[in-house]
Design a protein around this motif. Structure first.
Motif, PDB file in Angstrom:
ATOM      1  N   GLY A  63       0.817  -1.210   0.000  1.00 18.40           N
ATOM      2  CA  GLY A  63       0.000   0.000   0.000  1.00 18.40           C
ATOM      3  C   GLY A  63       0.847   1.254   0.000  1.00 18.40           C
ATOM      4  N   ILE A  64       0.227   2.358   0.338  1.00 20.98           N
ATOM      5  CA  ILE A  64       0.902   3.653   0.387  1.00 20.98           C
ATOM      6  C   ILE A  64       1.661   3.743   1.709  1.00 20.98           C
ATOM      7  CG2 ILE A  64       0.537   6.149   0.498  1.00 20.98           C
ATOM      8  CD1 ILE A  64      -1.999   5.708  -1.186  1.00 20.98           C
ATOM      9  N   ALA A 104       0.083   4.664   5.235  1.00 17.61           N
ATOM     10  CA  ALA A 104      -1.378   4.504   5.215  1.00 17.61           C
ATOM     11  C   ALA A 104      -1.887   3.533   6.274  1.00 17.61           C
ATOM     12  CB  ALA A 104      -1.844   4.055   3.834  1.00 17.61           C
ATOM     13  N   MET A 137      -4.967   0.667  -0.410  1.00 18.50           N
ATOM     14  CA  MET A 137      -3.927   1.627  -0.047  1.00 18.50           C
ATOM     15  C   MET A 137      -3.266   1.275   1.278  1.00 18.50           C
ATOM     16  SD  MET A 137      -6.093   5.053   0.853  1.00 18.50           S
ATOM     17  CE  MET A 137      -5.193   5.856   2.155  1.00 18.50           C
ATOM     18  N   TYR A 169      -5.461  11.344  -1.459  1.00 14.17           N
ATOM     19  CA  TYR A 169      -4.578  10.353  -2.043  1.00 14.17           C
ATOM     20  C   TYR A 169      -4.990  10.139  -3.476  1.00 14.17           C
ATOM     21  CZ  TYR A 169      -3.344   9.741   2.759  1.00 14.17           C
ATOM     22  OH  TYR A 169      -2.941   9.992   4.029  1.00 14.17           O
ATOM     23  N   ILE A 228      -3.334   4.628  -5.803  1.00 10.27           N
ATOM     24  CA  ILE A 228      -3.211   3.483  -4.903  1.00 10.27           C
ATOM     25  C   ILE A 228      -1.931   2.776  -5.213  1.00 10.27           C
ATOM     26  CG2 ILE A 228      -4.218   1.288  -4.327  1.00 10.27           C
ATOM     27  CD1 ILE A 228      -6.924   2.531  -4.737  1.00 10.27           C
TER      28      ILE A 228
END
Length: 170
Positions: free
Chosen positions: A103-104, A107, A132, A167, A170
């Motif tokens: 993911g980010i 996050a 994310m 955001y 993704i």
């Protein structure tokens, strides 16, 4: 989709699968074939769709697929197409391979709640929150939720700080 008659959701789709574990690969392949898709078994010119799982956006397979003009999607595209019985938009960000399987960065500390979203829109946002790497909270809990995503910015909102966050990918 509980029908015994074959679907035509994947007619014209000549696919190859990459990155799947054996169980999920078989499930995805069965849905594609049941819906009229053809498994070309290997990446070649006759392939129209490259379907990936557990492979990131900059993996050589994904780069080649994009460079060759193939439709590049994840298994989620297959699931959604199969569920509604017709192709969903393969260009949607929901169906692109992730840039990072984790993911980010950062996050995982986010706890996100939704308000105003209904049915499929709500499900789609919840899926993106999961992709994310963030957590989803159904109730809006003042001392827990870090981000509130509103369908429309109107009505009475609780009087506690909610971090503003945007955001794009993704």
């Amino acid at each position: 989709m509980e029908s015994n008659s074959p679907s035509s959701a994947f007619l014209g789709v000549r696919f190859v699968l990459f990155g799947f574990d054996p169980v999920n690969e078989n499930k995805v392949r069965c849905k594609l074939v049941y819906g009229g898709g053809i498994d070309v078994c290997q990446y070649n010119q006759s392939c129209t769709h490259v379907i990936v799982d557990n492979i990131v956006y900059d993996n050589p397979v994904c780069i080649a697929a994009r460079n060759d003009g193939k439709t590049l999607v994840t298994a989620l595209w297959v699931e959604h197409t199969f569920d509604i019985g017709m192709p969903v938009d393969a260009n949607s960000i929901m169906y692109r391979p992730l840039k990072d399987l984790n993911g980010i960065p950062g996050a995982k500390n986010l706890i996100i709640c939704l308000t105003g979203y209904q049915r499929q829109d709500r499900d789609d946002v919840m899926t993106m929150v999961n992709l994310m790497g963030a957590q989803f909270s159904k109730p809006l809990v003042a001392n827990k939720v870090t981000h509130l995503i509103c369908y429309k910015f109107e009505g009475a909102f609780p009087m506690f700080p909610v971090t503003k966050g945007v955001y794009n990918e993704i």
